[in-house]
Motif scaffolding. Sequence first.
Motif, PDB file in Angstrom:
ATOM      1  N   ARG A   1       0.813  -1.207   0.000  1.00 35.93           N
ATOM      2  CA  ARG A   1       0.000   0.000   0.000  1.00 35.93           C
ATOM      3  C   ARG A   1       0.855   1.269   0.000  1.00 35.93           C
ATOM      4  O   ARG A   1       0.433   2.291  -0.541  1.00 35.93           O
ATOM      5  N   MET A   2       2.042   1.184   0.601  1.00 34.97           N
ATOM      6  CA  MET A   2       2.939   2.344   0.589  1.00 34.97           C
ATOM      7  C   MET A   2       3.371   2.680  -0.839  1.00 34.97           C
ATOM      8  O   MET A   2       3.634   3.826  -1.166  1.00 34.97           O
ATOM      9  N   ILE A   3       3.443   1.651  -1.683  1.00 36.08           N
ATOM     10  CA  ILE A   3       3.899   1.882  -3.057  1.00 36.08           C
ATOM     11  C   ILE A   3       2.803   2.552  -3.881  1.00 36.08           C
ATOM     12  O   ILE A   3       3.066   3.210  -4.868  1.00 36.08           O
ATOM     13  N   LYS A   4       1.532   2.351  -3.468  1.00 38.72           N
ATOM     14  CA  LYS A   4       0.412   2.964  -4.192  1.00 38.72           C
ATOM     15  C   LYS A   4      -0.072   4.168  -3.395  1.00 38.72           C
ATOM     16  O   LYS A   4      -0.771   4.024  -2.392  1.00 38.72           O
ATOM     17  N   PRO A   5       0.311   5.406  -3.805  1.00 36.60           N
ATOM     18  CA  PRO A   5       0.066   6.575  -2.948  1.00 36.60           C
ATOM     19  C   PRO A   5      -1.394   6.733  -2.517  1.00 36.60           C
ATOM     20  O   PRO A   5      -1.664   7.113  -1.378  1.00 36.60           O
ATOM     21  N   ALA A   6      -2.345   6.418  -3.403  1.00 34.77           N
ATOM     22  CA  ALA A   6      -3.747   6.637  -3.055  1.00 34.77           C
ATOM     23  C   ALA A   6      -4.193   5.735  -1.911  1.00 34.77           C
ATOM     24  O   ALA A   6      -5.188   6.018  -1.245  1.00 34.77           O
ATOM     25  N   LEU A   7      -3.471   4.642  -1.688  1.00 42.63           N
ATOM     26  CA  LEU A   7      -3.873   3.705  -0.651  1.00 42.63           C
ATOM     27  C   LEU A   7      -2.942   3.740   0.553  1.00 42.63           C
ATOM     28  O   LEU A   7      -3.154   3.016   1.521  1.00 42.63           O
ATOM     29  N   ALA A   8      -1.905   4.562   0.491  1.00 39.86           N
ATOM     30  CA  ALA A   8      -0.899   4.575   1.558  1.00 39.86           C
ATOM     31  C   ALA A   8      -1.550   4.913   2.890  1.00 39.86           C
ATOM     32  O   ALA A   8      -2.296   5.878   2.992  1.00 39.86           O
ATOM     33  N   PRO A   9      -1.297   4.095   3.925  1.00 37.48           N
ATOM     34  CA  PRO A   9      -1.886   4.381   5.231  1.00 37.48           C
ATOM     35  C   PRO A   9      -1.240   5.607   5.858  1.00 37.48           C
ATOM     36  O   PRO A   9      -0.136   6.003   5.485  1.00 37.48           O
ATOM     37  N   LEU A  10      -1.932   6.206   6.810  1.00 35.81           N
ATOM     38  CA  LEU A  10      -1.392   7.369   7.496  1.00 35.81           C
ATOM     39  C   LEU A  10      -0.456   6.914   8.599  1.00 35.81           C
ATOM     40  O   LEU A  10      -0.709   5.917   9.259  1.00 35.81           O
ATOM     41  N   GLY A  11       0.574   7.664   8.811  1.00 32.65           N
ATOM     42  CA  GLY A  11       1.519   7.298   9.858  1.00 32.65           C
ATOM     43  C   GLY A  11       2.853   7.981   9.609  1.00 32.65           C
ATOM     44  O   GLY A  11       2.978   8.851   8.746  1.00 32.65           O
ATOM     45  N   GLU A  12       3.831   7.563  10.376  1.00 26.87           N
ATOM     46  CA  GLU A  12       5.133   8.202  10.292  1.00 26.87           C
ATOM     47  C   GLU A  12       6.016   7.466   9.285  1.00 26.87           C
ATOM     48  O   GLU A  12       6.249   6.264   9.419  1.00 26.87           O
ATOM     49  N   VAL A  13       6.455   8.173   8.256  1.00 24.78           N
ATOM     50  CA  VAL A  13       7.231   7.534   7.185  1.00 24.78           C
ATOM     51  C   VAL A  13       8.636   8.111   7.147  1.00 24.78           C
ATOM     52  O   VAL A  13       8.802   9.333   7.200  1.00 24.78           O
ATOM     53  N   THR A  14       9.626   7.247   7.048  1.00 24.39           N
ATOM     54  CA  THR A  14      10.972   7.727   6.719  1.00 24.39           C
ATOM     55  C   THR A  14      11.501   6.912   5.553  1.00 24.39           C
ATOM     56  O   THR A  14      10.966   5.847   5.255  1.00 24.39           O
ATOM     57  N   GLY A  15      12.538   7.427   4.900  1.00 24.57           N
ATOM     58  CA  GLY A  15      13.049   6.746   3.722  1.00 24.57           C
ATOM     59  C   GLY A  15      12.252   7.180   2.509  1.00 24.57           C
ATOM     60  O   GLY A  15      11.311   7.967   2.622  1.00 24.57           O
ATOM     61  N   ASP A  16      12.660   6.720   1.312  1.00 26.80           N
ATOM     62  CA  ASP A  16      11.867   7.146   0.159  1.00 26.80           C
ATOM     63  C   ASP A  16      11.622   6.039  -0.864  1.00 26.80           C
ATOM     64  O   ASP A  16      12.350   5.044  -0.948  1.00 26.80           O
ATOM     65  N   ILE A  17      10.537   6.245  -1.591  1.00 24.82           N
ATOM     66  CA  ILE A  17      10.130   5.318  -2.636  1.00 24.82           C
ATOM     67  C   ILE A  17      10.186   6.089  -3.943  1.00 24.82           C
ATOM     68  O   ILE A  17       9.534   7.122  -4.091  1.00 24.82           O
ATOM     69  N   LYS A  18      11.000   5.619  -4.869  1.00 30.37           N
ATOM     70  CA  LYS A  18      11.102   6.313  -6.156  1.00 30.37           C
ATOM     71  C   LYS A  18      10.505   5.459  -7.255  1.00 30.37           C
ATOM     72  O   LYS A  18      10.825   4.263  -7.377  1.00 30.37           O
ATOM     73  N   PHE A  19       9.627   6.053  -8.040  1.00 28.48           N
ATOM     74  CA  PHE A  19       9.031   5.361  -9.173  1.00 28.48           C
ATOM     75  C   PHE A  19       9.547   6.037 -10.429  1.00 28.48           C
ATOM     76  O   PHE A  19       9.312   7.227 -10.630  1.00 28.48           O
ATOM     77  N   LYS A  20      10.296   5.320 -11.235  1.00 31.87           N
ATOM     78  CA  LYS A  20      10.917   5.853 -12.446  1.00 31.87           C
ATOM     79  C   LYS A  20      11.717   7.117 -12.141  1.00 31.87           C
ATOM     80  O   LYS A  20      11.586   8.139 -12.820  1.00 31.87           O
ATOM     81  N   GLY A  21      12.450   7.071 -11.039  1.00 31.31           N
ATOM     82  CA  GLY A  21      13.380   8.154 -10.743  1.00 31.31           C
ATOM     83  C   GLY A  21      12.819   9.332  -9.976  1.00 31.31           C
ATOM     84  O   GLY A  21      13.565  10.169  -9.508  1.00 31.31           O
ATOM     85  N   SER A  22      11.487   9.427  -9.841  1.00 29.55           N
ATOM     86  CA  SER A  22      10.941  10.546  -9.073  1.00 29.55           C
ATOM     87  C   SER A  22      10.074   9.994  -7.941  1.00 29.55           C
ATOM     88  O   SER A  22       9.616   8.855  -8.031  1.00 29.55           O
ATOM     89  N   PRO A  23       9.848  10.771  -6.884  1.00 25.79           N
ATOM     90  CA  PRO A  23       9.074  10.255  -5.757  1.00 25.79           C
ATOM     91  C   PRO A  23       7.726   9.702  -6.203  1.00 25.79           C
ATOM     92  O   PRO A  23       7.077  10.259  -7.097  1.00 25.79           O
ATOM     93  N   VAL A  24       7.309   8.603  -5.563  1.00 25.44           N
ATOM     94  CA  VAL A  24       6.126   7.895  -6.027  1.00 25.44           C
ATOM     95  C   VAL A  24       4.869   8.751  -5.889  1.00 25.44           C
ATOM     96  O   VAL A  24       3.909   8.596  -6.649  1.00 25.44           O
TER      97      VAL A  24
END
Lengths: 540, 292
Positions: free
Chosen positions: A49-72
């Motif tokens: 769900r973190m990879i799919k922004p529309a479904l990402a749960p709420l909470g404390e996030v660190t680190g990053d997910i890049k999709f084709k070189g830019s933030p997801v």
Amino acid sequence: MEILDIKGLSFTYPLAAAPALRNISFTVNEGDFIAVCGATGSGKSTLLRMIKPALAPLGEVTGDIKFKGSPVSECETSQIGFVMQDPDHQIVTDKVWHELAFGLENLGVPQPAMTRRTAEMASYFGIGDKFDRNISELSGGQKQLINLAAVMVTEPEMLILDEPTAQLDPITASDLINTVKKLNRDLALTVIIAEHRLEDVIPVCDKLLVIENGAVLAFGKPGDVLRRLYGHSDIMCGMPAAARISSMLGEKECALSVREGRELVRKYGNKKTLPGTNTEGACKKNAVLVFKDVFFRYERSSPDILRGTGFDVYENEIFCILGGNGSGKTTALSCASGILRPYSGTITVFGRKIKDYRNQSLYKECLALLPQDISTVFLRNSVREELEDAGGDNGALPFDLTPHLDKHPYDLSGGEKQLVALAKVLALKPKLLLLDEPTKGLDAASKQRMIVLLRKLTENGMTIVTVTHDVEFAAECADRCALFFRGEVVSAAAPEEFFSENSFYTTAASRITRGHFINAVTAGKAAELCRLNGRKAEET
Amino acid sequence: MRGFRELEPVVITIYYVCVIGTAMFIMHPVIIILSLLGAVAMFLTFDRKRKAGLHVSFFLLFMILAVINPIWYHNGVTVLFVVNDSPITLEALLYGIFAAAMIIAVLYRFRTFTMIMTADKLMHVFGKLSPKVSLILTMALRYIPMMQRQTVKVRSTQKALGIYKEDNIADTLKGEARIFSIMATWSLENGIITADSMEARGYGTHRRTAFSLFRFRASDALFLALCIIPTAIVAVSAALGETDFGFYPAMSEISCSPLALASYISYGILSFLPAVLEWKEGLRWKYLISRV
């Protein structure tokens, strides 16, 4: 080329003590087929769900997910497709055509383009003849296929599936996996799929990601990953039979498919056999549930669902009813529990005809049915209230529910729900327990626990009848298995006999060992036989 | 041209608005007779079951409606006979008959409307008005039966668990109340998940369009013209007072001015159009089959 790059991703749900994901890093190349596995609650779903922004749960996030070189979070919603576990959950509209068009409507695609793309999708997925149908008329497998088509219609570059086959029977499940693989092969679509049922997925995936307690345990080619995980029995128990046999024997090369498994066992001798467990004489005790020439149909004009069904269930045994969709298994259970009434034939429970039980006496310390859709068991807002209602003694349960007492029953995982429902049923002290698909949506470890639990219950004097699609489960837990076909029991035998005689409707272990060992229907038995016989000298 | 029921749903709706609207606002004997005949002809060509029940009940309704007016209303110059010191007049009787004919004609039209406009077609019409309304409707159409099925499932599960007994009313009511409350929870839960799914599939990111299986073809345009032009003629002549007609105290004459005649003909075309189309379709199929 890298399509997804996750670096040091950690995630904590609000008010949670421990993080759900810890320092996860991996990269996915374009066109990869990635299988994600791990026990329930290990963080698989959270990660997907973190990879799919529309479904990402709420909470404390660190680190990053890049999709084709830019933030997801910057990518278009349609670039990443997501298929959910329960086929009904994803569906929004009432008609098949509307469901297919829904994603396109949201993107504001003009009518001619929509017509073309929906037509194209319906043809590719072979659902053209269902285009005008109501979705509610379709089976679970067909619904899931439509969900897949409805996501593919917006042409995503990456497809994420969260246990898409958990609610399906094994045959439809493997069809769906094959369709996903076909998409991956035909369109070079990147696929990330989380699964419990790994028998079909592992042989076709490029890479395997194993998650434990929110951290990556292993990531790489499936053979290498499994080789490293031989010691992790709770993860290995969900793997394909071939892999389990390899791990039990400590093979250097881990076999993944049935074919590789067959090659593996042939390296071992087959002189010695295990003593066959003779259940025949021991079982012929009191018949607890007897079906005699039972006929049932739902409406006067509809065809018979049960056609002269006849079988006996003996005291203290686990009786597994197997069979395809629509063969009448569930209907037979409903008849046995008195919910449906057959129009001809008799059903006897503990020596008394079912009609003679009056005023709910059938359900008083006698018989109970756990349905397939387990959420229909719950009526209250917490597990505690649920158990108080049932009026049972929690201390007497063979399992512990204390950590879940204050949760809402709907918030539990599949395995936990099964346990709470079972606790509710056990409070009624039934002597005959009817279970409909008890392993649906369970991960391998919960399934193992379920088997142990059912065994324990029969030792305490209960008789269990279970309807299941899950042949591996039946092979491990049943005293006797019966095959249902066209509303009739066509064969009933002890699992060793039953599965070694069947060549298609049987366990993977039986298919691996067929023609080599006798009566090896579970991976455990197969490995034991290999060990007993020893490795043949290398052929020159 | 295709059959009436194969036309684009919005066109069909416009036809109904035209044919019913004009018949309801113009109280003129010729128009009403044309309207009733057209409506009955349309029903007969569309109704495949051919049951007499509906016609009988409509005829009874017609008689009752026609009789009510002269009984209550005694205006008019031509007294037919006197009952209990109240005169029954020819004008009131005729007014009753024409008013009843108008109502029956509208009822016949509605019968064919429900036969032709399936849920899909209605949804398409709503979609043209507002994509959002149509989405809400289609979601409701899926949701309500789903909730009913789930309730039945919960009830039978609870029965087989034997927790809520059916021995006495108090227990049954308590059980039903619990089932109702859990269904509320279930609906909320499902609502949240559906909302998630909609968002995941891009709902709200762009201006929505509405997909439809129906397309506007040349024959729809032709039919629309055949529908709008006669309506316009009827409306213009009514606005100019050419088709005015009064029943009280004495009936006025039926106007035969060119514009009035044109509006009778126009309304006749409008009223019989679907029946003629359907009849032509029938002939065409018969011809095709006989050729095969």
